[in-house]
Scaffold this motif. Sequence first.
Motif, PDB file in Angstrom:
ATOM      1  N   LEU B  12       1.115  -1.651   0.087  1.00 52.07           N
ATOM      2  CA  LEU B  12      -0.203   0.488   0.117  1.00 52.07           C
ATOM      3  C   LEU B  12       1.025   1.351  -0.116  1.00 52.07           C
ATOM      4  CD1 LEU B  12      -2.612  -0.812   2.461  1.00 52.07           C
ATOM      5  CD2 LEU B  12      -2.767  -1.128   0.361  1.00 52.07           C
ATOM      6  N   TRP B 120      -2.948 -11.782  -4.599  1.00 54.41           N
ATOM      7  CA  TRP B 120      -4.693 -10.429  -4.522  1.00 54.41           C
ATOM      8  C   TRP B 120      -5.268 -11.604  -5.014  1.00 54.41           C
ATOM      9  CZ3 TRP B 120      -8.678 -10.582  -7.835  1.00 54.41           C
ATOM     10  CH2 TRP B 120      -9.050  -9.745  -7.928  1.00 54.41           C
ATOM     11  N   ALA B 128      -7.858  -3.707  -0.539  1.00 53.54           N
ATOM     12  CA  ALA B 128      -7.138  -4.073  -1.555  1.00 53.54           C
ATOM     13  C   ALA B 128      -7.009  -5.412  -1.887  1.00 53.54           C
ATOM     14  CB  ALA B 128      -5.858  -3.533  -1.300  1.00 53.54           C
TER      15      ALA B 128
END
Lengths: 332, 147
Positions: B12, B120, B128
């Motif tokens: 991030l 992810w 996120a």
Amino acid sequence: MSTFSNKDEKVVRTVVADIDYQALLDTSFDSYNLETKEQSVSLNAQKSFSVTKEQIDNLGLDNSIEGNNVNVKYDINYDFDSNLIYLTVTFTDFNEIIESETLQGAVFYDENNKIDAVFNVDGEPVLMSEIADMNLVNKCGFFGKLFNAVKKVAKVVAVAATVVAVAAVVVSTAGVGAVAVAGVGASVGAGVIAGSTALGVAVSAATIAAVAAGVFVLADAITVTADVLADVTCDLERKNEAMYCPAFLVGQSLRIIPVPVKRSQAVEPIKAGQSFWTVSSMWARDLAVAASGGAIGPECDNRPGYYHHYHLVGRVGGHSFFGTPIDGIYNK
Amino acid sequence: MSTRYSTKEDYLQFAAAAEKGVEYKQVVAEKDLRLMNAAKRRLGLNDHFTLGDCKITGVINRGLDLVIDFDNSQGFVNYNQIVFENGNVVEMEYPMEGSFFLNHDLYFENGLFTFYCLIWSPESQESAGLGYLTFTATDIKVNQIEK
């Protein structure tokens, strides 16, 4: 190969429209209507063919119509602003549509300063001049479907598109009071890829036309170096709107086609997996948002030579790269 | 014990810096760097070894080995399978299949490889979409297999 020499240097060539397109039209079609408007030229034409047994088989028609006529209708539109040419060929058997497909292409001048057009046929660039070559007819997807019937009309199609292209140039240049076009491929750069000719990077007219037609070919892409990126960056920053260069990942290197397209032209390709590179994170993000309603990132494998990029929502499609590589290393 | 550098926080921060056009540098402890280099040397990997942006398409146990197939079409590598010999899943926040590799760290220490990976995941509960995956293995191989 045609190249673009220097940023501010423009070569002015006079286009001699020596094709008697009226005569071509008269002999090529049973009926036609050529219409020129302020921003476009359109040709609607028709021709009939007697159907042979072989054509019936190839087109999947009913055997009972052997010897009857099949009508082929051509709708060709050329838009000056975008420099795009749309070709729709519709085959009708009596009143039933057998085949109808639209190809999008772009008009450009070849190395002999002759007008040609490149069409996107199933993702492959096909030149109008190649379509006119009978030997290629069966190899290209769309025309391949139409086989022999198209063999007979391929040249007519090529003539028709050329007629429209020539007419378009005549009309567009007449509007500014001179039959002159600035620079090889200048008509190509009319809007969609305006400014490409200003690049210090050598790019062929065919490559520019292919990009305009939405065809991005790895063979046309060049390795990114500091000089290339500086040239393209300067060119993009001069524009007032976001522009994107088609990009390819080759192993761990990035290659780009230094012919930028507008965001609207990049949206569908990136959804289909084509990557793009642009100058700023904001432009890169905007492309992802336009294509998917959101953006993931920016992210980057934090290693020398890698580029920051955004992904589309769901991580589908291509990358939206931006900026310079990490640590300024261009070739890994 | 080695340190995990491919963390959610780091991802991030890196993203925020990239958005602002600011350079973001990680400081890696000397001891960790030594263990990372040991792993690379043993496996013959260069500095550009990355599974980033590859999508995990299949995970199977083959004997004691853990075999992970992935789609590399949006990644930066030519191979599409990684085999963790005597593989052991130490941490798996979300299902592997359907997830994407992001950044990762690889160590070799005391005869064992440790592979820390940030993924992810479409099933992640975080905004996120991030998650952790950690494997250990006695050896690691990468393959390019026909599909």
